[in-house]
Design a protein around this motif. Structure first.
Motif, PDB file in Angstrom:
ATOM      1  N   VAL A 126      -0.138   0.922   6.094  1.00 36.77           N
ATOM      2  CA  VAL A 126       0.032   1.472   4.814  1.00 36.77           C
ATOM      3  C   VAL A 126       1.209   2.628   5.126  1.00 36.77           C
ATOM      4  N   THR A 147       2.008  10.194   0.837  1.00 36.98           N
ATOM      5  CA  THR A 147       1.036  10.824   1.508  1.00 36.98           C
ATOM      6  C   THR A 147      -0.390  10.674   0.611  1.00 36.98           C
ATOM      7  N   HIS A 184      -2.618   7.770   0.605  1.00 37.10           N
ATOM      8  CA  HIS A 184      -3.210   7.471   1.821  1.00 37.10           C
ATOM      9  C   HIS A 184      -4.634   7.366   1.698  1.00 37.10           C
ATOM     10  N   LYS A 185      -5.542   8.205   1.183  1.00 38.69           N
ATOM     11  CA  LYS A 185      -6.836   8.229   1.255  1.00 38.69           C
ATOM     12  C   LYS A 185      -7.345   7.160   0.368  1.00 38.69           C
ATOM     13  N   VAL A 187      -6.596   3.492   2.280  1.00 35.79           N
ATOM     14  CA  VAL A 187      -7.355   3.407   3.307  1.00 35.79           C
ATOM     15  C   VAL A 187      -8.821   3.123   3.169  1.00 35.79           C
ATOM     16  N   CYS A 211      -1.649   3.701   9.752  1.00 37.08           N
ATOM     17  CA  CYS A 211      -1.254   4.306   8.243  1.00 37.08           C
ATOM     18  C   CYS A 211      -0.152   5.203   9.074  1.00 37.08           C
ATOM     19  N   ALA A 219      -3.777  12.700   5.800  1.00 39.91           N
ATOM     20  CA  ALA A 219      -3.993  12.851   4.527  1.00 39.91           C
ATOM     21  C   ALA A 219      -3.242  14.341   4.277  1.00 39.91           C
ATOM     22  N   ILE A 238      -2.998   6.600  12.930  1.00 41.77           N
ATOM     23  CA  ILE A 238      -1.940   7.314  12.428  1.00 41.77           C
ATOM     24  C   ILE A 238      -0.583   7.322  13.158  1.00 41.77           C
TER      25      ILE A 238
END
Length: 332
Positions: A67, A71, A74-75, A78, A90, A95, A117
């Motif tokens: 990903v 930003t 992202h959530k 994901v 990611c 986040a 991450i």
């Protein structure tokens, strides 16, 4: 390992370059709303280019997704990928808020998939060398550190960087690299104090952070968007028996000066960057893929990534209020 790339901007393109030459890895698709960028990334990898995620997720053999989106996206992505049973690599930060990062962590745990991450600084040879030297007695016990990270103001990113509600600003986006490294070096933070200076014309965002750690260590961090020179990173780690310095603008990689038991002995030991065929992003992603394959724990965990977001959030709060912020508890 069959992997796809979601987002084909600067970082997505970097992932495409690296994944294309990674043994045992096949890029099965790349996605970007911009068809031209999707086709460019597809050409690098030999994968099929898409302009919508739904088409990509129809692939039956997909295992992992990188990903590389802004930003603030992202959530939701994901969470969606976790529901599909896909492992996720990611980009940082996880986040914009600790709550969102923890929700991502919980969703991946619920669906039995791994979440990584990309805190890539831990994979840079100079930073790795400094961490090892600081924790192996070369400078005694590390007590203080100063980290600097300067770069031009982000441009050409559809202006999402200009909106702190989407990027998090210079602290969350740029300085989180050094926040994560400082926490790796010193452990849990007790309090943070921060200040930010912003200017519209020309665009500039400058921040200073002071982190007080529970082990009594202190770290000072400086971040600068709008720097007129080349991208620059610097650090200085001080112990009770010496100091480690690094400046990306110098030819030498590390400069270690030690306190000697004998007067007049001031030897300096220079540790050059390790020769490397692949860049740190390659090493980072390969490490995450190996963790998926063998079930091992990563160098930077999702707990670490959540903690970095927590500290960055606290720094933003401090900058807004002009008061230090105490960090309560630990991230689970």
């Amino acid at each position: 390992m069959n992997i796809a790339i979601l987002g084909c901007g600067t970082m997505g393109t970097a992932y495409a370059h690296n994944l294309a030459k990674m043994p045992g890895v096949t890029v099965t698709g790349v996605v970007d709303l911009n068809a031209e960028r999707a086709e460019q990334a597809a050409a690098l990898t030999g994968a099929k280019g898409y302009t919508d995620v739904d088409s990509l997720l129809e692939q039956k053999d997909l295992e992992t997704v990188a990903v590389c989106l802004p930003t603030y996206l992202h959530k939701p992505f994901v969470l969606r990928l976790a529901e599909k049973g896909l492992h996720v690599i990611c980009e940082k930060p996880a986040a914009l808020t600790l709550e969102d990062a923890q929700e991502m962590k919980a969703a991946c745990e619920k669906h039995g998939v791994r979440l990584f991450i990309g805190h890539v600084v831990r994979f840079f040879p100079n930073y790795q060398d400094a961490y090892r030297k600081a924790h192996s007695g070369h400078i005694g016990t590390p007590k203080m550190a100063h980290f600097k990270r300067y770069g031009s103001y982000p441009q050409g990113m559809d202006l999402w960087y200009n909106d702190p509600g989407k990027s998090g600003g210079v602290i969350m986006d740029l300085m989180i690299h050094d926040i994560d490294f400082a926490c790796w070096l010193f452990g849990e933070v007790e309090s943070v104090y921060a200040s930010i200076v912003k200017r519209a014309e020309p665009e500039m965002e400058y921040a200073q952070l002071t982190l007080h750690f529970k082990n009594s260590s202190i770290a000072s961090l400086t971040g600068y968007w709008g720097y007129p020179g080349p991208f620059t990173t610097q650090f200085e780690i001080s112990g009770d028996q010496g100091i480690i310095r690094f400046d990306s603008n110098q030819v030498q990689s590390l400069d270690i000066k030690r306190v000697s038991a004998e007067a007049g002995d001031g030897a300096a030991v220079q540790v050059p960057a390790s020769p490397s065929l692949h860049d740190p992003y390659y090493k980072e992603v390969l490490h995450f893929i190996e963790c998926i394959r063998d079930g091992s724990e990563p160098l930077v965990s999702i707990k670490d990534a959540c903690y970095a977001v927590q500290i960055a959030q606290a720094a933003e709060q401090s900058a807004q209020t002009g008061q230090p912020v105490t960090i309560g508890g630990t991230v689970s």
